[in-house]
Design an enzyme around this catalytic site. Structure first.
Site, PDB file in Angstrom:
ATOM      1  N   THR A 127       0.857  -1.189   0.000  1.00 45.14           N
ATOM      2  CA  THR A 127       0.000   0.000   0.000  1.00 45.14           C
ATOM      3  C   THR A 127       0.886   1.229   0.000  1.00 45.14           C
ATOM      4  O   THR A 127       1.636   1.453   0.946  1.00 45.14           O
ATOM      5  CB  THR A 127      -0.900   0.006   1.248  1.00 45.14           C
ATOM      6  OG1 THR A 127      -1.678  -1.172   1.204  1.00 45.14           O
ATOM      7  CG2 THR A 127      -1.801   1.225   1.269  1.00 45.14           C
ATOM      8  N   LEU A 277     -20.612  -2.593  10.016  1.00 48.20           N
ATOM      9  CA  LEU A 277     -21.546  -1.794  10.814  1.00 48.20           C
ATOM     10  C   LEU A 277     -21.595  -2.313  12.251  1.00 48.20           C
ATOM     11  O   LEU A 277     -22.567  -2.074  12.953  1.00 48.20           O
ATOM     12  CB  LEU A 277     -22.946  -1.836  10.197  1.00 48.20           C
ATOM     13  CG  LEU A 277     -23.152  -1.002   8.932  1.00 48.20           C
ATOM     14  CD1 LEU A 277     -24.574  -1.165   8.399  1.00 48.20           C
ATOM     15  CD2 LEU A 277     -22.868   0.486   9.189  1.00 48.20           C
ATOM     16  N   CYS A 287      -3.667  -1.649   8.624  1.00 48.09           N
ATOM     17  CA  CYS A 287      -4.072  -0.916   7.417  1.00 48.09           C
ATOM     18  C   CYS A 287      -4.880   0.345   7.704  1.00 48.09           C
ATOM     19  O   CYS A 287      -4.455   1.443   7.350  1.00 48.09           O
ATOM     20  CB  CYS A 287      -4.877  -1.825   6.503  1.00 48.09           C
ATOM     21  SG  CYS A 287      -3.857  -3.028   5.675  1.00 48.09           S
ATOM     22  N   LYS A 347      -8.270  -7.721  16.117  1.00 52.77           N
ATOM     23  CA  LYS A 347      -9.504  -8.403  15.721  1.00 52.77           C
ATOM     24  C   LYS A 347      -9.275  -9.903  15.895  1.00 52.77           C
ATOM     25  O   LYS A 347      -8.123 -10.315  16.100  1.00 52.77           O
ATOM     26  CB  LYS A 347      -9.897  -8.047  14.299  1.00 52.77           C
ATOM     27  CG  LYS A 347      -8.951  -8.579  13.247  1.00 52.77           C
ATOM     28  CD  LYS A 347      -9.533  -8.355  11.884  1.00 52.77           C
ATOM     29  CE  LYS A 347      -8.835  -9.217  10.854  1.00 52.77           C
ATOM     30  NZ  LYS A 347      -9.394  -9.087   9.537  1.00 52.77           N
TER      31      LYS A 347
HETATM   32  C1  UDX Z   1      -8.540  -4.149   6.306  1.00 48.38           C
HETATM   33  C2  UDX Z   1      -9.417  -4.160   5.055  1.00 48.38           C
HETATM   34  O1  UDX Z   1     -10.668  -4.804   5.332  1.00 48.38           O
HETATM   35  C3  UDX Z   1      -8.704  -4.852   3.915  1.00 48.38           C
HETATM   36  O2  UDX Z   1      -9.476  -4.774   2.747  1.00 48.38           O
HETATM   37  C4  UDX Z   1      -7.354  -4.173   3.692  1.00 48.38           C
HETATM   38  O3  UDX Z   1      -6.633  -4.793   2.669  1.00 48.38           O
HETATM   39  C5  UDX Z   1      -6.552  -4.182   4.966  1.00 48.38           C
HETATM   40  O4  UDX Z   1      -7.302  -3.564   6.014  1.00 48.38           O
HETATM   41  P1  UDX Z   1      -7.907  -5.850   8.227  1.00 48.38           P
HETATM   42  O5  UDX Z   1      -7.122  -4.731   8.816  1.00 48.38           O
HETATM   43  O6  UDX Z   1      -7.291  -7.182   8.140  1.00 48.38           O
HETATM   44  O7  UDX Z   1      -8.374  -5.483   6.755  1.00 48.38           O
HETATM   45  O8  UDX Z   1      -9.224  -6.024   9.121  1.00 48.38           O
HETATM   46  P2  UDX Z   1     -10.783  -5.775   8.993  1.00 48.38           P
HETATM   47  O9  UDX Z   1     -11.460  -7.074   9.098  1.00 48.38           O
HETATM   48  O10 UDX Z   1     -11.139  -4.918   7.867  1.00 48.38           O
HETATM   49  O11 UDX Z   1     -11.026  -5.005  10.375  1.00 48.38           O
HETATM   50  C6  UDX Z   1     -10.369  -3.765  10.646  1.00 48.38           C
HETATM   51  C7  UDX Z   1     -10.729  -3.243  11.991  1.00 48.38           C
HETATM   52  O12 UDX Z   1     -12.063  -2.784  12.026  1.00 48.38           O
HETATM   53  C8  UDX Z   1     -10.622  -4.277  13.127  1.00 48.38           C
HETATM   54  O13 UDX Z   1     -10.033  -3.653  14.247  1.00 48.38           O
HETATM   55  C9  UDX Z   1     -12.051  -4.658  13.401  1.00 48.38           C
HETATM   56  O14 UDX Z   1     -12.246  -5.091  14.716  1.00 48.38           O
HETATM   57  C10 UDX Z   1     -12.751  -3.357  13.123  1.00 48.38           C
HETATM   58  N1  UDX Z   1     -14.174  -3.499  12.722  1.00 48.38           N
HETATM   59  C11 UDX Z   1     -14.476  -4.134  11.564  1.00 48.38           C
HETATM   60  C12 UDX Z   1     -15.176  -2.952  13.520  1.00 48.38           C
HETATM   61  O15 UDX Z   1     -14.908  -2.363  14.571  1.00 48.38           O
HETATM   62  N2  UDX Z   1     -16.474  -3.063  13.099  1.00 48.38           N
HETATM   63  C13 UDX Z   1     -16.825  -3.678  11.954  1.00 48.38           C
HETATM   64  O16 UDX Z   1     -18.029  -3.732  11.647  1.00 48.38           O
HETATM   65  C14 UDX Z   1     -15.799  -4.242  11.153  1.00 48.38           C
END
Ligand code: UDX
Length: 458
Positions: A127, A277, A287, A347
């Site tokens: 990225t 959501l 990321c 996560k």
């Molecule tokens: C993210 C993007 O989804 C992905 O497309 C990109 O390439 C890299 O960044 P990632 O960081 O692996 O992926 O995790 P993701 O599942 O997207 O969750 C990101 C964060 O958001 C986590 O901390 C998760 O707990 C939080 N989250 C996600 C929420 O708080 N609520 C949600 O509804 C979804």
């Protein structure tokens, strides 16, 4: 895959993106060399041990029929490569800008060693800020000139959208593949690389089955600059979507609504969609935080005000403060209280703690004089290594974290937290206070077990 369709692919960097992509491309039939300058990583991978925690990955590393090899020697593997993928780290600088030194170092080595008579297509998967494809091209040209060589070659941008914990799934069954390339030849070669995925003509690995009703992914072809911006726009939008629901969680609490019901009610609108959501303690990881800050930095350079993205960042910080406020509301005095933190990873299904909400919440608790006990099923080691001097008590089980605690706080939605024996856990605690930072549990059930329960926005 027929021999003529097999490509020689060199992929530099064995982080989440590089290793997953390399192993997946090997699985679908190509000859892949994964390169990392860290010898210790390569030795582990050669022994079939995955260096990242990613479901299904180790099985494919050990079971690849020799399609994927690992090395720390990029220079000698460059001649003969059809495609070189750059997937090295792009850490954030303290001012929000992106550190491109690893990307540029790889570009230099490519320029030093590639065969000008048969130049590979260079694919940027890291990225990177807008303009990096051009920067990589310039660096490679400089190195070729030093050798007294010149040739026509192409640098394409091919951002990845994989989520940690679902990395193989997202690589093999993506929604779309974005390729930003200036010339047709490069585009066609990248299309050939992804053909088995675009057409879904591979046998799904046992650990990563093809989802039911999965539609073939779209191939979105753009200019390199658009592809670079697509990555930032997608991540900013998703981060903003989570912050948006978190902002409404605050008002839901005030008016007595339940944000999980609200999210369901809006998510069924196809224009909004149900994903991202889930209200909670906010987003972290490698990321979203980095990319949001990076695009704000770029926007600043262009005197462009990204107000909504800025607000998403601020709301995200506020979510962690909300956890402390909830504890203050229920415990009254934090100093001297014992708080059990459940979940350190940003996560579930990963041991990654980068920018995890737990880091900030634990820091605030310690600053306020709380005794902090922590439990995480896989991320404990990463946390220990990152904060070796932090005065927290590491626990092997939820029960251990609960014993004599005044409160428990769920910060990661690990599956195991959704079916715990709450009456027994409550009986171990000093006071039965529970802040559910991921809205995983049934409020009424917990209240029935004697807990003072607080979710986010319910
Ligand atoms: C993210 C993007 O989804 C992905 O497309 C990109 O390439 C890299 O960044 P990632 O960081 O692996 O992926 O995790 P993701 O599942 O997207 O969750 C990101 C964060 O958001 C986590 O901390 C998760 O707990 C939080 N989250 C996600 C929420 O708080 N609520 C949600 O509804 C979804």
């Amino acid at each position: 895959m027929k021999d003529a369709e097999k490509l020689n692919i060199v992929i530099v960097g064995t982080g989440y993106v590089g290793l997953t992509t390399g192993v997946a491309l090997g699985y679908i039939g190509h000859r892949v060399t994964c390169v990392d300058k860290d010898r210790a990583i390569i030795e582990k991978l050669e022994r079939g041990i995955s260096t990242i925690y990613e479901p299904g990955l180790e099985e494919l590393i050990t079971d690849d029929d020799g399609a994927v090899s690992f090395t720390d020697d990029l220079l000698s593997h460059l001649p003969g490569a059809d495609i070189v993928i750059i997937a090295v780290g792009t850490p954030a600088k303290s001012n929000g800008d992106t550190d491109l030194s690893y990307v540029e170092a790889v570009a230099r080595e490519i320029g030093r060693a590639m065969d000008p008579k048969k130049p590979p297509v260079i694919v940027n998967k890291s990225t990177v800020p807008i303009g990096t494809a051009r920067r990589v091209e310039t660096v490679i040209k400089e190195e070729l000139e030093k050798r007294g060589e010149s040739c026509c070659f192409s640098v394409a941008s091919n951002p990845e959208f994989l989520r940690e914990g679902n990395a193989l799934h997202d690589t093999l069954y993506p929604d779309r593949i974005v390729v930003g390339a200036e010339d047709m030849q490069a585009l066609n070669l990248i299309r050939q690389m992804y053909a088995p995925i675009l057409e879904q003509i591979f046998i799904p690995p046992q650990a990563v089955p093809r989802p039911e009703g999965y539609n073939l992914p779209a191939l979105v072809t753009t200019s390199p600059t658009s592809a670079e911006l697509i990555k930032y726009t997608a991540n900013s939008f998703l981060a903003m979507k989570i912050s948006f629901i978190n902002e409404f969680a605050a008002i839901a609490e005030k008016v007595g609504a339940d944000i999980t019901e609200v999210a369901k009610g809006i998510g069924l609108d196809r224009r909004i969609g149900p994903g991202f959501l889930n209200a909670g303690v906010g987003w972290g990881g490698s990321c979203f935080p980095k990319d949001v800050r990076s695009i704000l930095f770029t926007a600043g350079q262009y005197n462009c005000d990204l107000q909504m993205v800025q607000a998403a960042l601020e709301v995200n910080y506020r979510q962690k403060v909300r956890v402390i406020e909830k504890l203050q509301g229920m415990l009254k005095v934090i100093r001297g209280s014992t708080v059990g933190v459940l979940g350190l990873a940003f996560k579930p299904n990963t041991d990654d703690i980068r920018e995890s909400p737990a880091i900030e919440v634990i820091r605030m608790l310690l600053d306020m004089g709380a005794r902090v006990k922590v439990y995480d099923p896989v991320a404990e080691n990463k946390y220990r290594q990152t904060f070796p001097d932090q005065d927290v008590v590491y626990c092997r089980t939820v029960e251990e974290a609960a014993r004599d605690s005044d409160a428990l706080v769920i910060l990661t939605d690990w599956e195991e937290f959704s079916h715990l024996p709450w009456p027994e856990i409550g009986s171990l605690m000093n006071r039965q206070v529970l802040v559910d930072g991921r809205n995983m549990l049934d409020a009424e059930e917990l209240a029935g077990c004697g807990f003072k329960y607080s979710g986010i926005g319910r």
